[in-house]
Design a protein around this motif. Structure first.
Motif, PDB file in Angstrom:
ATOM      1  N   LEU A 557       0.848  -1.372   0.063  1.00 59.25           N
ATOM      2  CA  LEU A 557       0.052   0.036  -0.086  1.00 59.25           C
ATOM      3  C   LEU A 557       0.785   1.327   0.040  1.00 59.25           C
ATOM      4  N   GLY A 558       1.994   1.375   0.772  1.00 59.54           N
ATOM      5  CA  GLY A 558       2.885   2.458   0.789  1.00 59.54           C
ATOM      6  C   GLY A 558       3.713   2.678  -0.514  1.00 59.54           C
ATOM      7  N   THR A 559       3.967   1.669  -1.150  1.00 58.76           N
ATOM      8  CA  THR A 559       5.036   1.871  -2.373  1.00 58.76           C
ATOM      9  C   THR A 559       4.258   2.212  -3.662  1.00 58.76           C
ATOM     10  N   ILE A 560       2.910   1.134  -3.854  1.00 57.30           N
ATOM     11  CA  ILE A 560       2.324   1.355  -5.453  1.00 57.30           C
ATOM     12  C   ILE A 560       2.187   2.698  -5.718  1.00 57.30           C
ATOM     13  N   GLY A 561       1.592   3.543  -4.996  1.00 64.86           N
ATOM     14  CA  GLY A 561       1.226   5.061  -5.465  1.00 64.86           C
ATOM     15  C   GLY A 561       2.455   5.741  -5.633  1.00 64.86           C
ATOM     16  N   GLN A 562       3.655   5.443  -4.984  1.00 60.33           N
ATOM     17  CA  GLN A 562       4.748   6.158  -5.299  1.00 60.33           C
ATOM     18  C   GLN A 562       5.673   5.480  -6.159  1.00 60.33           C
ATOM     19  N   LEU A 563       5.327   4.203  -6.717  1.00 59.46           N
ATOM     20  CA  LEU A 563       5.814   3.867  -8.033  1.00 59.46           C
ATOM     21  C   LEU A 563       5.202   4.233  -9.361  1.00 59.46           C
ATOM     22  N   GLY A 564       3.795   4.733  -9.013  1.00 56.06           N
ATOM     23  CA  GLY A 564       2.813   5.220 -10.145  1.00 56.06           C
ATOM     24  C   GLY A 564       3.652   6.612 -10.188  1.00 56.06           C
ATOM     25  N   VAL A 565       4.179   7.493  -9.525  1.00 54.64           N
ATOM     26  CA  VAL A 565       4.460   8.752  -9.504  1.00 54.64           C
ATOM     27  C   VAL A 565       5.947   8.812 -10.138  1.00 54.64           C
ATOM     28  N   PHE A 566       6.666   7.746  -9.573  1.00 56.82           N
ATOM     29  CA  PHE A 566       8.213   7.620 -10.340  1.00 56.82           C
ATOM     30  C   PHE A 566       8.005   7.412 -11.567  1.00 56.82           C
ATOM     31  N   PHE A 567       7.143   6.309 -12.318  1.00 58.78           N
ATOM     32  CA  PHE A 567       7.074   5.942 -13.433  1.00 58.78           C
ATOM     33  C   PHE A 567       6.137   6.907 -14.384  1.00 58.78           C
ATOM     34  N   GLY A 568       5.434   7.774 -13.768  1.00 58.40           N
ATOM     35  CA  GLY A 568       4.462   8.508 -14.498  1.00 58.40           C
ATOM     36  C   GLY A 568       3.301   7.761 -14.885  1.00 58.40           C
ATOM     37  N   LEU A 569       2.709   7.040 -13.969  1.00 60.76           N
ATOM     38  CA  LEU A 569       1.678   5.912 -14.340  1.00 60.76           C
ATOM     39  C   LEU A 569       0.403   6.180 -13.387  1.00 60.76           C
ATOM     40  N   PRO A 570      -0.928   6.267 -13.792  1.00 57.42           N
ATOM     41  CA  PRO A 570      -1.696   6.432 -12.831  1.00 57.42           C
ATOM     42  C   PRO A 570      -2.321   5.188 -12.107  1.00 57.42           C
ATOM     43  N   VAL A 571      -1.278   4.898 -11.170  1.00 56.34           N
ATOM     44  CA  VAL A 571      -1.544   3.958 -10.297  1.00 56.34           C
ATOM     45  C   VAL A 571      -1.273   4.257  -8.905  1.00 56.34           C
ATOM     46  N   ASP A 572      -2.266   3.747  -8.252  1.00 50.47           N
ATOM     47  CA  ASP A 572      -2.596   4.011  -6.867  1.00 50.47           C
ATOM     48  C   ASP A 572      -3.289   3.134  -6.040  1.00 50.47           C
ATOM     49  N   ILE A 573      -3.724   3.080  -4.737  1.00 49.77           N
ATOM     50  CA  ILE A 573      -4.554   2.247  -4.086  1.00 49.77           C
ATOM     51  C   ILE A 573      -5.736   3.265  -3.377  1.00 49.77           C
ATOM     52  N   ARG A 574      -7.032   2.657  -3.254  1.00 45.85           N
ATOM     53  CA  ARG A 574      -7.941   3.065  -2.419  1.00 45.85           C
ATOM     54  C   ARG A 574      -8.419   1.653  -1.365  1.00 45.85           C
ATOM     55  N   HIS A 575      -8.611   2.407  -0.171  1.00 48.69           N
ATOM     56  CA  HIS A 575      -9.020   1.378   0.567  1.00 48.69           C
ATOM     57  C   HIS A 575     -10.208   1.666   1.442  1.00 48.69           C
ATOM     58  N   ILE A 576     -11.114   1.102   1.597  1.00 48.52           N
ATOM     59  CA  ILE A 576     -12.434   1.466   2.215  1.00 48.52           C
ATOM     60  C   ILE A 576     -12.339   2.213   3.616  1.00 48.52           C
ATOM     61  N   THR A 577     -11.510   1.701   4.550  1.00 49.05           N
ATOM     62  CA  THR A 577     -11.233   2.137   5.639  1.00 49.05           C
ATOM     63  C   THR A 577     -10.535   3.855   5.812  1.00 49.05           C
ATOM     64  N   PHE A 578      -9.455   3.618   5.048  1.00 52.73           N
ATOM     65  CA  PHE A 578      -8.809   5.069   4.827  1.00 52.73           C
ATOM     66  C   PHE A 578      -9.471   5.993   4.109  1.00 52.73           C
ATOM     67  N   SER A 579     -10.167   5.459   3.212  1.00 57.93           N
ATOM     68  CA  SER A 579     -11.034   6.604   2.463  1.00 57.93           C
ATOM     69  C   SER A 579     -12.109   6.857   3.482  1.00 57.93           C
ATOM     70  N   SER A 580     -12.747   6.362   3.997  1.00 56.29           N
ATOM     71  CA  SER A 580     -13.870   6.764   5.119  1.00 56.29           C
ATOM     72  C   SER A 580     -13.134   7.956   6.102  1.00 56.29           C
TER      73      SER A 580
END
Length: 675
Positions: A557-580
């Motif tokens: 969860l902590g790295t996927i979003g930053q990998l998206g930033v690093f590679f310029g890809l629209p990749v991230d995570i959304r988790h119901i509890t954190f979203s709430s």
């Protein structure tokens, strides 16, 4: 090129060169039989029938083809085809995977002296095994009869081929003996060392059998031993393999043990096939055994470079153990009565409280000026520590349940395929437990985050999130105008992977005897003392899988979003509890200046994120659990109908527990789970 042209070419080539054994005509013959669509069984059948018709009409071509095929086989070494094709090599899993990957781009050198190598040249299409196996045995039998392999000249070549098969039998027997002496097998079945090993005895019997058979080939008046006594020893070897598998169900398993057992069972299966081929006295039975072996060899040769096939065959027992242990963990996520349901609610509320603080820490980390790697480290540390704390405190994250409960349902399907009513009740209890866990997580995550945001404003005089950040957080909940749902699916994949990781490390803790090995270390004993060290190591043994799963889930969860930033890809995570929790931060950050329509729409987004989280995780876990058990469930429509009928008759039970039942009125599996 037609059958007539190919057969005429073979006849003329043999007339010019009696020792002609080039495989080009045979390759063209197979290409002529091969249907355009591998699944077109009728076309392949018609092609073989056409070849049979031509052979019956032209006896000279028939004779030429028979002599040519026998020459192609008898002038080359047959042993390696029978002992290597379709049998796992002893080069380790990762070595085999790397070798297959290399061979995809740079195929190995073809040795024209080996039948094994030219076999792959003749059936060179990756889909050949499909039509070869689809064809009825009677169709192949017609082709054998049409070629006429039962003539006197064909029988002359029989002795040479039989000697090759006898050599293959000896090679397989030596391999079985070698595997039976492997340290890992002995470790999992120590009785092998205390009693006479059937793995050793079968080799002695095989050697005697081969000597007797070769003597009989030279002098048919002598008596020849059959393979009944060898079959008894092979059955004893089978018993040991089954006992090791049962031991693995308790003590765990490794990839290397799985690979050894696979190689052993494959070798014994091939040995039995060859012994049956040698011992059979009925011509039709010999043809039937040969056809089955031929189909097996074509399938194995077509898949010799397949990484997928390697993964499926070499990790089958390990994947079963991983999902099985996940299923056992899943039992803790299913509530059977009101007390357990309330305990699940309290556990989920505790997790929601912690997630509120985890979401706050992430917001604070995001305000730092760091490179993507720095954010990835801090975010992963936050997630991993928080999730592990949730487990240590015996709280429950709702989204962790599907990966565990899917394996539990798969086990129920496998063990009681006909008991659909009991399966329905299990699914009802799983759904009810999942529902209250989600309610508990969200029910305290939102107020916790809300209170933290107001306390932050009161203490610092500024909002925890700026209005711009609040707008961004609300946009991330938009199910239509943002990538919230695809990002939720990515989180679902992470949840699924964390479930597998948990099962893998539970298996590793058991198979590797981690607690006992830790107790052997001197320095922990000095620090903690003997009694406390036992408690710590026992806890590690019981919880290593859950802790590892939560740790790696946090890293994902902590790295996927930053990998998206690093590679310029629209990749991230959304988790119901954190979203709430983020919704509560945005609400305070905007001073409640949002319309009720936007608030309702955001809550709908949170709900849809949760559904995608759970749906993706559950589907992947169920798929892997069913495949690891080799179970196919073809009664889905009936199950859905029964679930709908159950919902109509007692929809409340899907969300709230009913009245307490006396134990003898409960379903057997309910009583088992409570005990």
């Amino acid at each position: 090129m037609s059958f007539d042209m190919i057969l005429a070419e073979i006849k003329s080539s043999l007339a010019l060169t009696p020792a002609y054994n080039d495989i080009s005509p045979l390759r063209r013959l197979v290409a002529q039989i091969r249907p355009r669509q591998a699944t077109d069984k009728q076309r392949a059948t018609d092609n073989i029938r056409a070849l049979c018709f031509v052979l019956r009409q032209h006896p000279a071509w028939r004779k030429a083809l028979r002599e040519y095929v026998l020459q192609v086989i008898s002038t080359r070494t047959l042993v390696h085809l029978l002992t290597d094709t379709g049998i796992t090599l002893n080069n380790g899993f990762w070595g085999a995977a790397w070798q297959r990957l290399i061979n995809k781009f740079l195929p190995p050198l073809v040795n024209n002296d080996y039948v094994k190598d030219i076999f792959g040249q003749i059936f060179d299409h990756p889909s050949d095994h499909i039509w070869v196996n689809e064809l009825d045995e009677s169709t192949w039998q017609d082709l054998i009869d049409s070629i006429g392999f039962r003539t006197s000249k064909a029988r002359q070549a029989h002795a040479a081929l039989t000697n090759e098969i006898l050599s293959a039998v000896q090679v397989l027997s030596y391999r079985i003996t070698n595997i039976g002496l492997e340290a890992e097998l002995v470790r999992n079945y120590p009785e092998i060392e205390r009693f006479e090993s059937p793995f050793l005895r079968q080799n002695d019997e095989i050697n005697n059998y081969v000597i007797s058979y070769r003597t009989w080939l030279n002098d048919c008046t002598t008596a020849r031993e059959d393979n009944k006594h060898i079959e008894v020893l092979l059955s004893q070897c089978d018993d040991i393999v089954n006992r090791i598998r049962k031991t693995a169900a308790v003590a765990g398993v490794s990839v290397s043990l799985t690979r050894l057992l696979l190689r052993l069972t494959q070798s014994m299966h091939r040995l039995r096939s060859l012994l049956d081929l040698l011992d059979s006295t009925d011509a039709n039975e010999v043809s039937s055994i040969a056809i089955r072996l031929f189909k097996e060899l074509v399938s194995a040769d077509n898949k010799r470079h397949s990484l997928t096939d390697l993964m499926q065959t070499n990790t089958e027992l390990l994947s079963l153990q991983v999902t099985e242990r996940a299923g056992k963990s899943g039992e803790h996520y299913v509530t059977n009565n009101r007390n357990e349901w309330m305990a699940m609610l309290r556990s989920a509320l505790g997790a929601g409280f912690i997630v509120g603080f985890m979401a706050t820490i992430k917001i604070l980390f995001s305000k730092l000026a760091l490179a993507p790697f720095g954010y990835a480290v801090l975010f992963s540390l936050n997630y991993s520590t928080g999730f592990m704390l949730v487990h240590v405190l015996h709280f429950t994250i709702a989204t962790k349940q599907p990966a565990m409960t899917a394996a539990l349902i798969a086990r129920a399907i496998d063990e009681g395929k006909q008991k659909l009513d009991e399966l329905v009740e299990l699914i009802v209890r799983v759904f009810r437990s999942q529902f209250i866990a989600i309610i508990g997580n969200i029910g305290l995550a939102i107020p916790t985050a809300y209170v933290i945001a107001w306390v932050w404003l009161w203490m610092t005089g500024s909002h925890l999130v700026s209005p711009e950040k609040a707008e961004y957080l609300l946009h991330d909940l938009d199910p239509l105008n943002s990538l919230a749902l695809p990002h939720a699916a990515i989180a679902g994949v992470c949840l699924f992977l964390s479930g597998l990781i948990s099962g893998y490390y539970d298996n590793k803790a058991s198979y590797g005897h981690i607690p006992a090995r830790l107790r052997q270390l001197a320095w922990p004993r000095k620090i903690f003392g003997e009694e406390r060290l036992h408690r710590i190591t026992d806890y590690i043994g019981d919880n290593l899988g859950a802790l590892a799963g939560n740790f790696f889930f946090g890293i994902m969860l902590g790295t996927i979003g930053q990998l998206g930033v690093f590679f310029g890809l629209p990749v991230d995570i959304r988790h119901i509890t954190f979203s709430s929790a983020n919704f509560a931060f945005a609400l305070v950050g905007l001073d409640h200046h949002i319309s009720w329509q936007l608030a309702l729409y955001s809550l709908l987004g949170i709900l849809l994120i949760g559904i995608v989280n759970l749906g993706v995780s559950f589907s992947l876990a169920m798929l892997v659990a069913l495949r690891s058990r080799r179970v196919s469930f073809g009664r889905g429509s009936t199950l859905v109908h029964l679930l709908w009928r159950r919902f109509r008759s007692g929809g409340r039970d899907f969300f709230f527990p009913g009245k307490e039942q006396h134990p003898e009125n409960q379903a057997p599996e309910q009583r088992d789970q409570q005990h």
